[in-house]
Design a protein around this motif. Structure first.
Motif, PDB file in Angstrom:
ATOM      1  N   TRP A  55      36.542  33.304  44.507  1.00 25.98           N
ATOM      2  CA  TRP A  55      35.746  34.372  43.908  1.00 25.98           C
ATOM      3  C   TRP A  55      35.274  35.362  44.973  1.00 25.98           C
ATOM      4  O   TRP A  55      35.396  36.573  44.807  1.00 25.98           O
ATOM      5  CB  TRP A  55      34.565  33.774  43.156  1.00 25.98           C
ATOM      6  N   LEU A  56      34.722  34.870  46.061  1.00 22.63           N
ATOM      7  CA  LEU A  56      34.218  35.745  47.114  1.00 22.63           C
ATOM      8  C   LEU A  56      35.332  36.534  47.794  1.00 22.63           C
ATOM      9  O   LEU A  56      35.110  37.637  48.280  1.00 22.63           O
ATOM     10  CB  LEU A  56      33.437  34.939  48.156  1.00 22.63           C
ATOM     11  N   HIS A  57      36.521  35.968  47.824  1.00 20.57           N
ATOM     12  CA  HIS A  57      37.650  36.649  48.456  1.00 20.57           C
ATOM     13  C   HIS A  57      38.026  37.927  47.704  1.00 20.57           C
ATOM     14  O   HIS A  57      38.272  38.962  48.310  1.00 20.57           O
ATOM     15  CB  HIS A  57      38.853  35.716  48.556  1.00 20.57           C
ATOM     16  N   ASN A  58      38.067  37.847  46.353  1.00 21.76           N
ATOM     17  CA  ASN A  58      38.469  39.024  45.576  1.00 21.76           C
ATOM     18  C   ASN A  58      38.088  38.846  44.103  1.00 21.76           C
ATOM     19  O   ASN A  58      38.923  38.453  43.291  1.00 21.76           O
ATOM     20  CB  ASN A  58      39.967  39.274  45.721  1.00 21.76           C
ATOM     21  N   PRO A  59      36.827  39.136  43.758  1.00 20.46           N
ATOM     22  CA  PRO A  59      36.381  38.926  42.378  1.00 20.46           C
ATOM     23  C   PRO A  59      37.234  39.624  41.310  1.00 20.46           C
ATOM     24  O   PRO A  59      37.556  38.991  40.295  1.00 20.46           O
ATOM     25  CB  PRO A  59      34.949  39.463  42.379  1.00 20.46           C
ATOM     26  N   PRO A  60      37.638  40.898  41.484  1.00 20.84           N
ATOM     27  CA  PRO A  60      38.444  41.531  40.438  1.00 20.84           C
ATOM     28  C   PRO A  60      39.807  40.877  40.222  1.00 20.84           C
ATOM     29  O   PRO A  60      40.375  40.972  39.133  1.00 20.84           O
ATOM     30  CB  PRO A  60      38.604  42.975  40.921  1.00 20.84           C
ATOM     31  N   GLU A  61      40.325  40.215  41.224  1.00 22.91           N
ATOM     32  CA  GLU A  61      41.592  39.507  41.057  1.00 22.91           C
ATOM     33  C   GLU A  61      41.388  38.271  40.174  1.00 22.91           C
ATOM     34  O   GLU A  61      42.235  37.936  39.352  1.00 22.91           O
ATOM     35  CB  GLU A  61      42.151  39.095  42.418  1.00 22.91           C
ATOM     36  N   VAL A  62      40.253  37.603  40.354  1.00 26.23           N
ATOM     37  CA  VAL A  62      39.935  36.408  39.577  1.00 26.23           C
ATOM     38  C   VAL A  62      39.553  36.783  38.151  1.00 26.23           C
ATOM     39  O   VAL A  62      39.966  36.135  37.198  1.00 26.23           O
ATOM     40  CB  VAL A  62      38.781  35.619  40.244  1.00 26.23           C
ATOM     41  N   LYS A  63      38.769  37.841  38.026  1.00 28.15           N
ATOM     42  CA  LYS A  63      38.262  38.268  36.720  1.00 28.15           C
ATOM     43  C   LYS A  63      38.415  39.782  36.611  1.00 28.15           C
ATOM     44  O   LYS A  63      37.517  40.531  37.010  1.00 28.15           O
ATOM     45  CB  LYS A  63      36.801  37.858  36.561  1.00 28.15           C
ATOM     46  N   PRO A  64      39.545  40.251  36.104  1.00 28.40           N
ATOM     47  CA  PRO A  64      39.743  41.698  35.964  1.00 28.40           C
ATOM     48  C   PRO A  64      38.591  42.331  35.181  1.00 28.40           C
ATOM     49  O   PRO A  64      38.112  41.781  34.190  1.00 28.40           O
ATOM     50  CB  PRO A  64      41.058  41.800  35.192  1.00 28.40           C
ATOM     51  N   GLY A  65      38.116  43.457  35.686  1.00 25.74           N
ATOM     52  CA  GLY A  65      36.991  44.136  35.065  1.00 25.74           C
ATOM     53  C   GLY A  65      35.643  43.668  35.577  1.00 25.74           C
ATOM     54  O   GLY A  65      34.604  44.143  35.126  1.00 25.74           O
ATOM     55  N   SER A  66      35.652  42.753  36.534  1.00 22.51           N
ATOM     56  CA  SER A  66      34.413  42.241  37.108  1.00 22.51           C
ATOM     57  C   SER A  66      33.579  43.382  37.683  1.00 22.51           C
ATOM     58  O   SER A  66      34.105  44.303  38.293  1.00 22.51           O
ATOM     59  CB  SER A  66      34.739  41.246  38.222  1.00 22.51           C
ATOM     60  N   LYS A  67      32.256  43.289  37.487  1.00 21.81           N
ATOM     61  CA  LYS A  67      31.356  44.273  38.098  1.00 21.81           C
ATOM     62  C   LYS A  67      31.247  44.056  39.605  1.00 21.81           C
ATOM     63  O   LYS A  67      30.871  44.959  40.335  1.00 21.81           O
ATOM     64  CB  LYS A  67      29.967  44.187  37.469  1.00 21.81           C
ATOM     65  N   MET A  68      31.552  42.849  40.048  1.00 18.70           N
ATOM     66  CA  MET A  68      31.474  42.569  41.480  1.00 18.70           C
ATOM     67  C   MET A  68      32.744  43.067  42.146  1.00 18.70           C
ATOM     68  O   MET A  68      33.853  42.658  41.800  1.00 18.70           O
ATOM     69  CB  MET A  68      31.304  41.070  41.741  1.00 18.70           C
TER      70      MET A  68
END
Length: 89
Positions: A55-68
């Protein structure tokens, strides 16, 4: 120290510390007891060391549309931040 001096503290709050993140709708969730939570990323993944690092490495990759956003953290920064977050029981 890395968490407190990075963008993390501008969005996330940890009660009992000087880190009081944004209260706006775009601010991140409170992380006071994040190490105790069963899941991460609004429940899409188990809360464990491997997933937290992912998650810390790349939040949008894990959860597209992430605010982080992807903060482009180094592996060393991820190691320190994930250890700190896991300690928050």
């Amino acid at each position: 120290r890395i968490f407190a001096t990075s963008q993390c503290a501008s969005c996330h709050t940890i009660r009992g510390t000087p880190m009081v993140g944004s209260k706006s709708p775009t601010g991140g969730p409170e992380l006071t007891h994040v190490g105790r939570r069963r899941t991460l990323a609004a429940g899409i993944m188990d809360n464990n060391a491997e997933n937290l690092r992912r998650w810390l490495h790349n939040p949008p990759e894990v959860k597209p549309g992430s605010k982080m956003p992807n903060l482009n953290l180094t592996d060393q920064q991820i190691t320190y931040i994930s250890a700190y977050l896991q300690s928050l029981q």
